[in-house]
Design a protein around this motif. Structure first.
Motif, short mmCIF file in Angstrom:
data_model
loop_
_atom_site.label_atom_id
_atom_site.label_comp_id
_atom_site.label_asym_id
_atom_site.label_seq_id
_atom_site.Cartn_x
_atom_site.Cartn_y
_atom_site.Cartn_z
N HIS A 123 20.32 10.15 11.00
CA HIS A 123 20.65 9.76 12.37
C HIS A 123 19.47 10.00 13.32
CE1 HIS A 123 24.88 8.54 12.49
NE2 HIS A 123 25.11 9.41 11.51
N SER A 124 18.83 11.15 13.17
CA SER A 124 17.75 11.51 14.09
C SER A 124 16.57 10.56 13.95
CB SER A 124 17.30 12.95 13.81
OG SER A 124 18.36 13.85 14.04
N LEU A 125 16.17 10.26 12.72
CA LEU A 125 15.05 9.35 12.51
C LEU A 125 15.37 7.96 13.05
CD1 LEU A 125 12.27 8.72 11.34
CD2 LEU A 125 13.36 8.34 9.12
N MET A 126 16.59 7.48 12.77
CA MET A 126 16.97 6.16 13.26
C MET A 126 16.99 6.11 14.78
SD MET A 126 17.73 3.09 12.50
CE MET A 126 18.34 2.94 10.82
N ASN A 127 17.47 7.18 15.41
CA ASN A 127 17.51 7.19 16.87
C ASN A 127 16.12 7.16 17.48
OD1 ASN A 127 20.29 7.18 17.02
ND2 ASN A 127 20.47 9.41 17.10
N VAL A 128 15.16 7.83 16.87
CA VAL A 128 13.79 7.78 17.38
C VAL A 128 13.22 6.38 17.21
CG1 VAL A 128 11.43 8.62 17.05
CG2 VAL A 128 13.35 10.23 17.03
N ARG B 297 0.81 -1.22 0.00
CA ARG B 297 0.00 0.00 0.00
C ARG B 297 0.84 1.27 0.00
NH1 ARG B 297 -3.02 -1.83 -2.16
NH2 ARG B 297 -4.94 -2.90 -1.63
N SER B 298 1.99 1.24 0.66
CA SER B 298 2.75 2.48 0.78
C SER B 298 4.24 2.18 0.90
CB SER B 298 2.29 3.27 2.01
OG SER B 298 2.99 4.50 2.12
N VAL B 299 5.05 3.05 0.31
CA VAL B 299 6.51 3.00 0.44
C VAL B 299 6.97 4.39 0.85
CG1 VAL B 299 8.71 2.61 -0.74
CG2 VAL B 299 6.72 1.22 -1.35
N ILE B 300 7.60 4.47 2.02
CA ILE B 300 8.11 5.74 2.53
C ILE B 300 9.60 5.57 2.75
CG2 ILE B 300 8.06 7.40 4.43
CD1 ILE B 300 5.13 6.60 4.85
N VAL B 301 10.39 6.43 2.13
CA VAL B 301 11.85 6.29 2.18
C VAL B 301 12.46 7.63 2.57
CG1 VAL B 301 13.88 5.41 1.01
CG2 VAL B 301 11.63 4.69 0.24
N VAL B 302 13.38 7.60 3.53
CA VAL B 302 14.18 8.77 3.88
C VAL B 302 15.61 8.46 3.46
CG1 VAL B 302 14.92 10.32 5.72
CG2 VAL B 302 12.65 9.27 5.82
N ILE B 303 16.18 9.30 2.61
CA ILE B 303 17.45 8.98 1.94
C ILE B 303 18.44 10.12 2.13
CG2 ILE B 303 18.52 8.24 -0.21
CD1 ILE B 303 15.78 7.55 -1.28
N LYS C 59 20.02 10.86 22.64
CA LYS C 59 19.80 10.67 21.20
C LYS C 59 18.32 10.78 20.87
CE LYS C 59 23.70 7.45 20.62
NZ LYS C 59 24.65 8.28 19.88
N LEU C 60 17.48 10.21 21.70
CA LEU C 60 16.03 10.27 21.48
C LEU C 60 15.53 11.71 21.55
CD1 LEU C 60 13.30 8.87 21.09
CD2 LEU C 60 13.21 8.54 23.58
N LYS C 61 16.03 12.47 22.52
CA LYS C 61 15.59 13.86 22.69
C LYS C 61 16.02 14.71 21.50
CE LYS C 61 15.78 17.72 25.97
NZ LYS C 61 16.35 18.20 27.26
N ILE C 62 17.29 14.58 21.11
CA ILE C 62 17.79 15.36 19.97
C ILE C 62 17.12 14.91 18.67
CG2 ILE C 62 19.84 15.79 18.55
CD1 ILE C 62 21.50 15.77 21.13
N GLY C 63 17.01 13.59 18.51
CA GLY C 63 16.39 13.07 17.28
C GLY C 63 14.96 13.52 17.12
N ARG D 56 29.36 1.46 11.51
CA ARG D 56 30.31 2.56 11.67
C ARG D 56 29.70 3.90 11.26
NH1 ARG D 56 34.98 -0.17 8.18
NH2 ARG D 56 33.29 0.14 6.73
N GLU D 57 28.89 3.86 10.23
CA GLU D 57 28.51 5.14 9.63
C GLU D 57 27.24 4.97 8.81
OE1 GLU D 57 30.71 8.49 6.80
OE2 GLU D 57 31.64 6.54 7.10
N LEU D 58 26.37 5.98 8.85
CA LEU D 58 25.25 6.06 7.91
C LEU D 58 25.74 6.95 6.78
CD1 LEU D 58 22.25 6.38 10.39
CD2 LEU D 58 22.97 4.37 9.10
N ASP D 59 26.34 6.34 5.79
CA ASP D 59 27.11 7.06 4.78
C ASP D 59 26.21 7.58 3.66
OD1 ASP D 59 29.32 7.95 3.23
OD2 ASP D 59 30.55 6.34 4.05
N TYR D 60 26.86 8.10 2.61
CA TYR D 60 26.12 8.64 1.47
C TYR D 60 25.11 7.60 0.95
CZ TYR D 60 29.87 12.10 1.46
OH TYR D 60 30.76 13.07 1.82
N MET D 61 23.92 8.06 0.63
CA MET D 61 22.81 7.25 0.11
C MET D 61 22.29 6.24 1.14
SD MET D 61 22.49 8.84 -2.65
CE MET D 61 20.93 8.07 -3.02
#
Length: 1044
Positions: free
Chosen positions: A883-888, A363-369, A771-775, A917-922
């Protein structure tokens, strides 16, 4: 035969006074054959010889006349015949003269209250006539005081001239796209170097309408019938999409009630029963941009049936009204009609988390990139006292001595470049050793400003801007001699540049788009193509304000939708900007400063959390988790290695300076022409020059700034906030400038990576609760919008599943997204609509409260489940929001209001994220919502959410030397890691549970603020609601067999 009241039978004679090329085209033949089959009409085709050579007095007599203009048709001669014989006219002839002049078409549409785009006329009596009311500047034209910001559309007033131009702003890369009548598989061509408008004739200039890459053609047959088809707009990439039979791919769509009334009005206003016109759908409203006259739909037997029946009624109403309501019990040609195949949308489960049965539908695809690979971001600060620069500041701030100035346009930056060229000699004189150290540094910074401004040879793109802020003032006598006035004597100049999407970043984004097309949607690679081309795909692409993010979004769309050509038209047509949702860290700046201060304390003093010696349940729960134990020892080593690399680059810069002095010329890299390229500049690499647009001087300035900012020798203090920048520069040069063989760079990269892997995640909170507060503060708007997306999808799916659901209800489904869209639209409305398009009735206002759902017409679509839609929302942003979305998502259960709840992310995924290690490019986070149609509507398991993430291009340039990756490294590109689960296989995260866990951290829909319109694109981006449903953007048979 028609039977009169006295019992006498006769046939109604229909004359077809049309050029033979039009008579014998398939749609006309199909409809005329159906009219003959009724047995009530005698059809006489005049033929070209009669029309062109014979006098009207010997033309055949007829009761009803079909006559319309096409190339070579003598319209005035046909008018004389109609006046002589007075037959009933299906399309009146005199109004057809209007259709040859676009000015008259627009005037006529406005006269009848039919919405048209905001436009203005430029009338010339002879070619290249200079007009005092017409002004052209870098990014706009002005006609009689009405300004049209690029992108704008330029149409010849001659309706038979189909060479229409669209001019793009320099901020999006510039250039012009020429639209023309289809030639083979092309309908447009992009010209990146054309920036000036035409002056050889008269033109209409109108506002560019962002329609999401879709054109809608409407075909009327009488005022009560309108058939609409969506097709790929030539604006996007100019490739005509054709089916296996060579026909252009189009799909029938439902018209909204407002559009149906517009169809009636067009039909009546131009007195053309059979009439085609072009419709633009933008921001939930529709506008007529062209009226074509007589037009028939191609390749639709259902339409041929409808058109023949309606024309029969029109003819009988005119000549035998007593029979017009009589409908034949069966259509006589039906038995011979070929059966048209239908195509269905594959229905299947995820395959990533687990299969939930054939009853489950996506039904739905939501992507944050995150954006793709970029050049290092740079900033130059210097205090200036030079009169030329201070005068430039006053020139562009309105002469206000205390007001700051921002320089971004080509004219402004050219003025600054001219000034710096006069202040800085082209080469070093060799006497700098006699100068004061501060003066030397000042000259070097001015030289750096000059080098940045000279990049590319001209000002294009979205990667350079300058601020001038006055710092000191004195009072001086006024020039007029009456009193005193303030004048600035010192200002702070800040030049920001870099951060440009590289050729590798464009390639990464395009490849990821292809991956999504082939893997995220059900259907074995063609699922998205089939879904999207049949108008069941509700797609919107959002981007932050940063140029690299916007270009990443455009490149991804190119891969996702199988488009061709340059990125600029794709960016303008398909990508909507929302900086308030996807930009900025201001809301969490205090908390992030606190985190960085604590991080500095931990690193410098080796102080871990107070309970370091106490056992902890999970390793990520301690303060500063992920930091290397020897971080304080690594910092001096990093500073030493940075200094050594800087010294090597300095030698290269001095060598370049000497060569420049000898040749007095330098081959500069054209950044504008690089837009859309996905390959390296081989010639530059072979010549031993830095990759991309960077000179050795700018490369040295980049490393010198890192050396200076990382460690202050006088204060003996390290700045840990520079660690990510050192790591960024190391990785960039190892990937793009490995051919320069900088000694010690690999060792510096290893040290920087160890530190950055610990520092970067902790900048967004040194423990999970922080992290949750900042995110939640950074991603609050984004989280709110995601919940809106999911809820709207659920409401729509439930509405479609309701037994009482009707097609008219499908046209409009009320959603909260409309309120958000309307606020954004209100924010960005800048008075560009003409009064005829901006004034709305109360009915229209009420209609605007509901988000428009443009849909397939089930009667004509030839697909199964035409009312079923897939909603796709793509949000392109920067590292902070990922980072913020993942932390939430992973720490939301730590909030007091959710105590006792399990995390949305499973234990094994939490372990993997800690080791990531890192949430890198893409890097990206994907939410897919599925509906199980076998479960009752009220059951919470009806809708489930599947969550995955990708680390992006998280691969060191020094590791994994497989043949595939070695090939990519030679192209300066790192591969993108595949998706990883955030849930256990077979688990079921319901939509209700997801909403419960995320809602405390998301902005409520009613609180979405009408943020200020972004300046960089304020000329044409009309807010996040600009994208409507796309249609027929590619051939779904492409690369397959048998049309499948």
């Amino acid at each position: 035969m028609v039977v009169e009241g006295n019992g006498r039978a006769y046939s109604i004679t229909i004359g077809v006074c049309v050029m033979e090329k039009k008579v014998f085209c398939s749609p006309m033949e199909q409809i005329l054959e159906r009219l003959r089959a009724f047995g009530e009409f005698e059809i006489i085709i005049f033929g070209d010889k009669v029309i062109l050579e014979d006098p009207i007095e010997i033309w055949p007599k007829c009761d009803c006349l079909i006559a319309f203009y096409s190339s070579g048709f003598p319209l005035k001669k046909a008018e004389a015949y109609a006046a002589l014989r007075r037959p009933f006219l299906v399309n009146e002839l005199e109004p057809q003269h209007l259709l040859h002049d676009r000015r008259k078409v627009y005037e006529h549409l406005e006269k009848y209250g039919i919405p048209v785009p905001n436009y203005a006329l430029v009338n010339r009596e002879y070619p290249y006539q200079e007009l005092d009311y017409f002004i052209e500047q870098e990014d706009f034209v002005e006609v009689h005081g009405k300004r049209f910001m690029k992108p704008f559309v330029e149409k010849p007033v001659n309706g038979d001239d189909h060479r229409i131009m669209i001019y793009y702003p320099n901020s999006a890369g510039g250039g012009m796209k020429e639209l023309f009548r289809k030639v083979g598989n092309r309908s447009s061509e992009f010209h990146p170097d054309v920036r000036r408008v035409r002056r050889e004739g008269s033109y209409i200039y109108e506002e560019f309408m962002p329609t999401g890459g879709t054109d809608v053609k409407v075909y009327t047959v009488g005022p009560g019938y309108a058939h609409a088809e969506a097709r790929k707009s030539p604006v996007v990439d100019g490739v005509v999409m054709r089916n296996p039979d060579g026909k252009e791919v189009r799909y029938p769509v439902l018209l909204t009630p407002t559009e149906k009334q517009m169809s009636r009005d067009v039909c009546s206003a131009f007195r053309q029963m059979v009439c085609g016109f072009d419709l633009l759908r933008c921001d939930g409203r529709s506008y007529v941009c062209d009226v074509n006259g007589w037009s028939f739909v191609k390749n639709s037997y259902k339409y041929y049936d409808d058109a023949a029946c309606i024309l029969r009624k029109i003819f009988l109403d005119a000549k035998a009204p007593h029979l017009s309501s009589t409908i034949p019990p069966s259509l006589p040609w039906k038995s011979n009609e070929p059966v048209q195949p239908t195509e269905g949308l594959t229905r299947q489960g995820s395959g990533i988390i687990g299969t939930f049965g054939q009853s489950e539908e996506l039904r739905s695809v939501i992507v944050v990139i995150r954006h793709g690979d970029r050049t290092p971001k740079q900033k130059v600060k210097l205090k200036v006292t030079e009169e030329k620069l201070l005068n430039l500041m006053l020139k562009y701030n309105g002469g206000k001595p205390r007001a700051e100035t921002k320089l971004k346009s080509a004219v402004q930056l050219q003025d600054l470049l001219d000034a710096t060229r006069q202040l800085v000699p082209p080469t070093r004189s060799g006497r700098e050793s006699d100068s004061d150290a501060e003066d030397l540094e000042h000259i070097e910074k001015l030289r750096q400003v000059k080098a940045v401004l000279e990049e590319g040879g001209h000002f294009s793109g979205i990667y350079r801007k300058v601020q001038l802020k006055p710092l000191k003032w004195i009072r001086v006598p006024k020039r007029c001699g009456d009193g005193e006035e303030e004048r600035p004597i010192e200002a702070l100049m800040i030049l920001k540049y870099g951060g440009v999407l590289t050729h590798a970043g464009r390639k990464q984004a395009e490849e990821l788009g292809r991956f999504f097309r082939n893997n995220i949607y059900p259907g074995e690679g063609t699922g998205l193509l089939r879904l999207h081309s049949t108008y069941r795909h509700d797609l919107k692409i959002y981007s932050s304000d940063e140029g690299r993010v916007q270009m990443s979004a455009a490149a991804f769309a190119k891969g996702l939708l199988d488009l061709e050509g340059q990125l600029t038209p794709i960016l303008v047509s398909l990508v909507s900007k929302d900086s308030s949702m996807l930009d900025g860290l201001e809301d969490a700046s205090i908390e992030m400063d606190e985190a960085k201060a604590r991080l500095h304390e931990i690193i410098i003093t080796n102080a871990k959390a107070k309970n370091t010696n106490e056992p902890v349940e999970f390793p990520w729960m301690v303060d500063g988790a992920g930091l290397p134990a020897n971080a304080s020892q690594l910092l001096p080593k990093m500073a030493k290695l940075t200094k050594e690399v800087t010294a090597q680059v300095k030698l290269l810069a001095e060598d370049e300076d000497e060569k420049l002095a000898l040749t007095n010329s330098f081959s500069r890299y054209d950044q504008a022409k690089a837009f859309g390229k996905t390959t390296i500049d081989v010639a530059r690499i072979a010549a031993g020059l830095p990759c991309g647009s960077e000179s050795f001087l700018l490369m040295f300035a980049r490393w010198k700034k890192l050396e200076r900012d990382l460690y202050n020798e006088r204060k003996d203090r390290f700045d840990i906030t520079q660690i990510p920048d050192v790591y960024d520069s190391c990785k960039y040069d190892l990937l793009h400038n490995a051919h320069l063989n900088l000694e010690g760079l690999e060792e510096l990269f290893k040290v920087a990576q160890l530190l950055a892997d610990g520092v970067i995640p902790n900048e967004y909170g040194i423990n999970p609760k922080q992290k949750l507060k900042i995110g939640s503060k950074i991603a609050r708007r984004l989280l709110g919008k995601i919940l809106i997306d999911l809820r709207n999808t659920r409401e729509e799916a439930i509405s479609v599943s309701d037994p009482k659901f009707t097609e008219d209800e499908a046209t409009f489904l009320p959603t909260k997204e409309s309120e958000y869209q309307q606020k954004l639209q209100t924010r960005n409305e800048d008075g560009r609509r003409s009064s005829s398009t901006s004034e709305k009735s109360l009915d229209q206002e009420d209609e605007d409260d509901r988000e428009t759902k443009y849909r397939l017409d089930p009667k004509y679509a030839n697909v199964k489940t035409p009312d079923r839609h897939v909603r796709t929302r793509l949000y392109f942003t920067s590292e902070s929001h990922i980072h913020s979305l993942m932390n939430v998502l992973r720490y939301c259960n730590l909030d007091e209001c959710l105590q006792g709840e399990d995390s949305l992310v499973c234990q094994s995924a939490l372990d993997r994220l800690h080791r990531t290690r890192e949430l890198d490019y893409m890097s990206n986070i994907v939410l897919r919502m599925f509906e199980n149609t076998e479960v009752p509507l009220e059951d919470e398991k009806r809708f489930r959410i599947e969550m995955t993430f990708s680390r992006g291009a998280d691969l060191s340039p020094l590791e994994d030397k497989t043949s595939e990756n070695t090939s990519l490294l030679q192209e300066h590109t790192l591969p993108i890691m595949g998706p990883e689960r955030l849930q256990e296989v077979g688990s079921c995260l319901t939509l209700d549970k997801f909403e419960k866990m995320v809602r405390p951290f998301a902005m409520p829909p009613e609180d979405f603020p009408p943020a200020a319109a972004p300046q960089a694109f304020s000329g044409y981006f009309k807010g996040s609601g600009m994208l409507e449903r796309l249609a027929s953007l590619w051939p779904f048979h492409k690369g397959a067999t048998n049309g499948k």
